[in-house]
Design an enzyme around this catalytic site. Structure first.
Site, PDB file in Angstrom:
ATOM      1  N   ASP A 197      36.413 -26.111  -1.282  1.00  0.00           N
ATOM      2  CA  ASP A 197      35.330 -25.226  -0.992  1.00  0.00           C
ATOM      3  C   ASP A 197      34.652 -26.123  -0.159  1.00  0.00           C
ATOM      4  O   ASP A 197      35.555 -27.035   0.433  1.00  0.00           O
ATOM      5  CB  ASP A 197      34.322 -24.674  -1.911  1.00  0.00           C
ATOM      6  CG  ASP A 197      33.336 -23.883  -2.054  1.00  0.00           C
ATOM      7  OD1 ASP A 197      33.586 -23.399  -1.215  1.00  0.00           O
ATOM      8  OD2 ASP A 197      31.986 -24.676  -2.555  1.00  0.00           O
ATOM      9  N   LEU A 198      34.023 -25.585   0.579  1.00  0.00           N
ATOM     10  CA  LEU A 198      33.421 -25.807   2.245  1.00  0.00           C
ATOM     11  C   LEU A 198      31.907 -26.755   1.739  1.00  0.00           C
ATOM     12  O   LEU A 198      31.715 -27.960   1.790  1.00  0.00           O
ATOM     13  CB  LEU A 198      33.245 -25.150   2.786  1.00  0.00           C
ATOM     14  CG  LEU A 198      32.646 -25.507   5.100  1.00  0.00           C
ATOM     15  CD1 LEU A 198      33.516 -26.703   5.482  1.00  0.00           C
ATOM     16  CD2 LEU A 198      32.766 -24.382   5.454  1.00  0.00           C
ATOM     17  N   ASP A 199      31.108 -25.840   1.943  1.00  0.00           N
ATOM     18  CA  ASP A 199      29.650 -26.307   1.257  1.00  0.00           C
ATOM     19  C   ASP A 199      29.502 -27.080   0.095  1.00  0.00           C
ATOM     20  O   ASP A 199      30.196 -26.235  -0.807  1.00  0.00           O
ATOM     21  CB  ASP A 199      28.918 -25.197   1.698  1.00  0.00           C
ATOM     22  CG  ASP A 199      28.881 -24.289   2.792  1.00  0.00           C
ATOM     23  OD1 ASP A 199      29.234 -24.931   3.554  1.00  0.00           O
ATOM     24  OD2 ASP A 199      28.447 -23.133   2.722  1.00  0.00           O
ATOM     25  N   THR A 218      25.891 -28.254   4.704  1.00  0.00           N
ATOM     26  CA  THR A 218      25.832 -27.051   5.069  1.00  0.00           C
ATOM     27  C   THR A 218      26.031 -26.564   4.245  1.00  0.00           C
ATOM     28  O   THR A 218      24.948 -25.766   4.477  1.00  0.00           O
ATOM     29  CB  THR A 218      26.633 -26.353   6.163  1.00  0.00           C
ATOM     30  OG1 THR A 218      28.007 -25.895   4.868  1.00  0.00           O
ATOM     31  CG2 THR A 218      27.852 -27.093   6.857  1.00  0.00           C
ATOM     32  N   LYS A 245      24.513 -20.508  -4.203  1.00  0.00           N
ATOM     33  CA  LYS A 245      25.455 -21.044  -4.252  1.00  0.00           C
ATOM     34  C   LYS A 245      26.794 -20.936  -4.864  1.00  0.00           C
ATOM     35  O   LYS A 245      27.312 -20.515  -5.625  1.00  0.00           O
ATOM     36  CB  LYS A 245      25.892 -22.728  -5.033  1.00  0.00           C
ATOM     37  CG  LYS A 245      24.684 -23.892  -4.184  1.00  0.00           C
ATOM     38  CD  LYS A 245      24.864 -24.885  -4.829  1.00  0.00           C
ATOM     39  CE  LYS A 245      24.115 -26.386  -3.882  1.00  0.00           C
ATOM     40  NZ  LYS A 245      23.958 -27.622  -4.583  1.00  0.00           N
ATOM     41  N   GLY A 246      27.641 -20.735  -3.680  1.00  0.00           N
ATOM     42  CA  GLY A 246      29.177 -20.181  -3.640  1.00  0.00           C
ATOM     43  C   GLY A 246      29.422 -18.483  -3.310  1.00  0.00           C
ATOM     44  O   GLY A 246      30.433 -17.727  -3.692  1.00  0.00           O
ATOM     45  N   VAL A 247      28.628 -17.668  -3.205  1.00  0.00           N
ATOM     46  CA  VAL A 247      28.098 -16.468  -3.370  1.00  0.00           C
ATOM     47  C   VAL A 247      27.676 -15.653  -1.870  1.00  0.00           C
ATOM     48  O   VAL A 247      27.596 -16.835  -1.021  1.00  0.00           O
ATOM     49  CB  VAL A 247      26.797 -15.994  -4.125  1.00  0.00           C
ATOM     50  CG1 VAL A 247      26.297 -14.500  -4.101  1.00  0.00           C
ATOM     51  CG2 VAL A 247      26.349 -16.711  -4.899  1.00  0.00           C
ATOM     52  N   ARG A 254      27.133 -13.546   1.657  1.00  0.00           N
ATOM     53  CA  ARG A 254      25.812 -13.833   2.476  1.00  0.00           C
ATOM     54  C   ARG A 254      25.344 -12.879   1.710  1.00  0.00           C
ATOM     55  O   ARG A 254      24.046 -12.371   2.054  1.00  0.00           O
ATOM     56  CB  ARG A 254      26.241 -13.802   3.713  1.00  0.00           C
ATOM     57  CG  ARG A 254      25.140 -14.090   4.819  1.00  0.00           C
ATOM     58  CD  ARG A 254      25.337 -13.773   6.157  1.00  0.00           C
ATOM     59  NE  ARG A 254      26.369 -14.312   7.355  1.00  0.00           N
ATOM     60  CZ  ARG A 254      26.972 -14.295   7.870  1.00  0.00           C
ATOM     61  NH1 ARG A 254      26.884 -13.492   8.660  1.00  0.00           N
ATOM     62  NH2 ARG A 254      28.777 -15.362   8.328  1.00  0.00           N
ATOM     63  N   SER A 281      36.798 -20.555   1.198  1.00  0.00           N
ATOM     64  CA  SER A 281      35.233 -20.841   1.602  1.00  0.00           C
ATOM     65  C   SER A 281      33.844 -19.391   1.556  1.00  0.00           C
ATOM     66  O   SER A 281      35.097 -19.052   1.711  1.00  0.00           O
ATOM     67  CB  SER A 281      34.805 -21.250   2.127  1.00  0.00           C
ATOM     68  OG  SER A 281      33.417 -21.261   2.936  1.00  0.00           O
ATOM     69  N   ALA A 282      33.193 -19.509   0.804  1.00  0.00           N
ATOM     70  CA  ALA A 282      31.748 -17.900   0.703  1.00  0.00           C
ATOM     71  C   ALA A 282      31.929 -17.450   2.399  1.00  0.00           C
ATOM     72  O   ALA A 282      31.776 -17.043   2.458  1.00  0.00           O
ATOM     73  CB  ALA A 282      31.476 -18.513  -0.244  1.00  0.00           C
ATOM     74  N   SER A 283      32.081 -18.960   2.975  1.00  0.00           N
ATOM     75  CA  SER A 283      31.227 -18.743   4.380  1.00  0.00           C
ATOM     76  C   SER A 283      32.526 -18.226   5.661  1.00  0.00           C
ATOM     77  O   SER A 283      33.330 -18.842   5.465  1.00  0.00           O
ATOM     78  CB  SER A 283      30.889 -20.176   4.853  1.00  0.00           C
ATOM     79  OG  SER A 283      30.800 -20.309   6.037  1.00  0.00           O
ATOM     80  N   LYS A 284      31.648 -17.221   6.201  1.00  0.00           N
ATOM     81  CA  LYS A 284      32.380 -16.470   7.462  1.00  0.00           C
ATOM     82  C   LYS A 284      32.440 -17.264   8.956  1.00  0.00           C
ATOM     83  O   LYS A 284      33.137 -17.881   9.588  1.00  0.00           O
ATOM     84  CB  LYS A 284      31.278 -14.599   8.262  1.00  0.00           C
ATOM     85  CG  LYS A 284      32.130 -13.977   7.115  1.00  0.00           C
ATOM     86  CD  LYS A 284      31.649 -12.464   7.593  1.00  0.00           C
ATOM     87  CE  LYS A 284      31.492 -11.483   6.556  1.00  0.00           C
ATOM     88  NZ  LYS A 284      31.149 -10.566   6.904  1.00  0.00           N
ATOM     89  N   ASN A 285      32.187 -18.850   8.531  1.00  0.00           N
ATOM     90  CA  ASN A 285      31.508 -19.459   9.219  1.00  0.00           C
ATOM     91  C   ASN A 285      32.586 -20.867   9.317  1.00  0.00           C
ATOM     92  O   ASN A 285      32.290 -22.040   9.887  1.00  0.00           O
ATOM     93  CB  ASN A 285      30.151 -20.340   9.900  1.00  0.00           C
ATOM     94  CG  ASN A 285      29.687 -19.227   9.923  1.00  0.00           C
ATOM     95  OD1 ASN A 285      29.544 -18.340  11.287  1.00  0.00           O
ATOM     96  ND2 ASN A 285      28.276 -18.691   9.634  1.00  0.00           N
ATOM     97  N   LYS A 335      32.859 -15.071  -4.808  1.00  0.00           N
ATOM     98  CA  LYS A 335      33.030 -15.509  -6.086  1.00  0.00           C
ATOM     99  C   LYS A 335      32.355 -15.403  -6.402  1.00  0.00           C
ATOM    100  O   LYS A 335      31.183 -14.736  -5.770  1.00  0.00           O
ATOM    101  CB  LYS A 335      32.802 -17.095  -5.124  1.00  0.00           C
ATOM    102  CG  LYS A 335      33.979 -17.668  -4.769  1.00  0.00           C
ATOM    103  CD  LYS A 335      33.694 -19.178  -4.539  1.00  0.00           C
ATOM    104  CE  LYS A 335      34.486 -19.815  -3.081  1.00  0.00           C
ATOM    105  NZ  LYS A 335      34.286 -21.015  -2.665  1.00  0.00           N
ATOM    106  N   GLU A 368      35.608 -27.706  -6.503  1.00  0.00           N
ATOM    107  CA  GLU A 368      34.267 -26.434  -6.250  1.00  0.00           C
ATOM    108  C   GLU A 368      32.226 -27.510  -6.319  1.00  0.00           C
ATOM    109  O   GLU A 368      32.281 -28.332  -7.588  1.00  0.00           O
ATOM    110  CB  GLU A 368      34.456 -25.483  -7.059  1.00  0.00           C
ATOM    111  CG  GLU A 368      35.066 -24.270  -6.336  1.00  0.00           C
ATOM    112  CD  GLU A 368      33.611 -23.523  -5.306  1.00  0.00           C
ATOM    113  OE1 GLU A 368      32.723 -24.348  -5.459  1.00  0.00           O
ATOM    114  OE2 GLU A 368      33.898 -22.811  -4.715  1.00  0.00           O
ATOM    115  N   ASP A 369      31.760 -26.646  -5.694  1.00  0.00           N
ATOM    116  CA  ASP A 369      30.576 -27.770  -6.283  1.00  0.00           C
ATOM    117  C   ASP A 369      29.368 -26.189  -7.312  1.00  0.00           C
ATOM    118  O   ASP A 369      28.139 -26.539  -7.021  1.00  0.00           O
ATOM    119  CB  ASP A 369      29.381 -28.089  -5.108  1.00  0.00           C
ATOM    120  CG  ASP A 369      29.078 -27.248  -4.490  1.00  0.00           C
ATOM    121  OD1 ASP A 369      30.011 -26.132  -3.615  1.00  0.00           O
ATOM    122  OD2 ASP A 369      28.445 -27.524  -3.682  1.00  0.00           O
TER     123      ASP A 369
END
Length: 212
Positions: A8-10, A16, A44-46, A48, A113-117, A144, A168-169
């Site tokens: 995962d990223l964040d 971030t 978290k992990g959800v 946008r 990641s759940a992030s589009k960035n 997720k 994962e966090d």
């Protein structure tokens, strides 16, 4: 046999997640709602979209579809303003060593990641080339705790779910990994991340001897 690692990223590679909290808190204030740290943990992990749906429910607010889309864009712009200032020093402890060890052992890495960035952030911290596959929210239809993010990453690497470990966090991320048939290692408090087979404080604590 485990052949690949999916991260995962964040909260795993860089923090971030704190930027998301600041941006969501700013938006929630416009709905006259004080977004707490406990609320942020639940985000978290959800995705946008789902995050904004939850915040509106907590705030007991209804907005038009047009306003919904506009608020998503504004939140993301505030977040990206903070991301713009990021660099390699923003990597969490142990990340550099983890990546270097994986590369030395020729273990494929993927990002889920759940992030589009996600790609923007990886570029900023200098890790974009470290991943053989990158999956973000723009490539999937179900976020997720649905396993699609991780199963897509596994397919891009060319491995089955049972050949991958996910780091994962978030509870949603742990659930996604397990429901996708993967092993899950949690970064964070065991009490918050039930179901993981191992809990560590950061990637630097991972013992690659266990992998081998």
């Amino acid at each position: 046999m485990i052949k690949a690692l999916i991260l995962d990223l964040d909260g795993v590679i860089c923090d971030t997640a704190h930027f998301h909290y600041i941006a969501w808190k700013r938006l929630a204030a416009e709905y006259e709602y004080e977004l707490s740290e406990a609320d942020n943990e639940a985000l978290k992990g959800v995705s946008r979209v789902d995050s904004l749906i939850r915040i509106l429910q907590w705030a007991k607010k209804d907005i038009s579809p047009e306003q919904f889309e506009q608020d998503l864009l504004r939140k993301n712009a505030w977040y990206l303003d903070m991301v713009e200032e990021m660099g390699p020093n923003d990597l969490l402890p142990g990340v550099s060593t983890f990546v270097e060890t994986a590369q030395k052992l020729q273990i494929p890495l993927a990002l889920g990641s759940a992030s589009k960035n996600a790609r923007t952030v990886l570029n900023k911290v200098g890790l974009i080339q470290a991943f053989q596959a990158i999956v973000d929210a723009s490539q999937i239809s179900r976020g997720k705790p649905d396993p699609e993010t991780f199963t897509t990453a596994a397919k891009l690497l060319g491995f089955g779910p049972n050949e991958c470990i996910v780091f994962e966090d978030s509870l949603a991320g742990i659930q996604a990994a397990l429901s996708g048939g993967m092993r899950a290692i949690a970064i964070g408090k065991p009490s918050d991340l039930l179901g993981a087979e191992l809990h560590i404080n950061n990637l630097g604590e991972y013992n690659f001897a266990d992998f081998q």
